[in-house]
Structures are given as structure tokens and as C-alpha cells.
Design a protein around this motif. Sequence first.
Motif, mmCIF file in Angstrom:
data_model
loop_
_atom_site.group_PDB
_atom_site.id
_atom_site.type_symbol
_atom_site.label_atom_id
_atom_site.label_comp_id
_atom_site.label_asym_id
_atom_site.label_seq_id
_atom_site.Cartn_x
_atom_site.Cartn_y
_atom_site.Cartn_z
ATOM 1 N N GLN A 20 0.839 -1.199 0.000
ATOM 2 C CA GLN A 20 0.000 0.000 0.000
ATOM 3 C C GLN A 20 0.871 1.244 0.000
ATOM 4 O O GLN A 20 1.957 1.251 0.569
ATOM 5 N N SER A 54 -6.887 7.513 -3.499
ATOM 6 C CA SER A 54 -6.890 7.434 -2.034
ATOM 7 C C SER A 54 -7.907 8.379 -1.403
ATOM 8 O O SER A 54 -8.406 8.112 -0.311
ATOM 9 N N VAL A 69 0.355 1.344 -7.959
ATOM 10 C CA VAL A 69 1.008 1.182 -6.658
ATOM 11 C C VAL A 69 2.394 0.559 -6.825
ATOM 12 O O VAL A 69 3.388 1.049 -6.281
#
Length: 121
Positions: A20, A54, A69
Motif C-alpha cells: 500500500q 486514495s 502502486v
Amino acid sequence: MKQTYLKKAFKLFSAYKADQLTSDDLSKADAKASNLDDKVIDFKVLIDIAKDISKGRYKVNTWNASIIVGTILYVVSPIDAIPDLIPVLGWLDDITIVGYALGKLSEEIKRYKESKIQFTK
């Protein structure tokens, strides 16, 4: 770039896709973007997409999100196929991974840019 470095780069990229992003990662990526030659502008678009994802302002499918990512984390990670401390060569693997991601995400990037244009009208 030697084939072994390329294989190692893609193996690391695949591992990073499961991680993440943090706001610190995004800041580091923005700072390192200048080392990506002609891919700077599109890499910064990937950073913007990640920020908007996000914050819930933009939606992408899971596969595209994982490429975004993985790419950003690969660029900011100190563990690369070729360490960034090696002048010039250290950025070749990053440029390769970013180029790969940009190729895979070309339609998503186009869609994102169009959504930003519509939003500003």
C-alpha cells in the motif's frame, strides 16, 4: 540493461504491487520523478491518480491500481534491481518499470486526463 537485471526488476515490481502507498511514498515519488527523463510528466500523472484514488475522487479497477502502486513503490524503494546510488545506471531499471507501467496504463491515463478536463470546465 542485462536480462538478469530486467528479470529482477519485474520480480520486485510484482512484489510491490501487493503493498500500500502512504502519503510519504507519494512525496518521495514526486521528489524522485525528475530522474525519469522523458517519463517525468506521465509519472507525475500516476502520482496524481494515486492521490485521487486514495481520496475517493477517482476510481480504477484493481489491476490498474496495482500497477500504479507497484510502479510508485518501485521508484521510491531503496531495493532495486540496480541500486539508485549508481549514477545513471541506477535509474535505468526505474525508467524501464515506469515505461512498462505507462504502456499498460495508457488508456487509464487518457481517461484520467479527460476526467480532469471535464472537471475544470
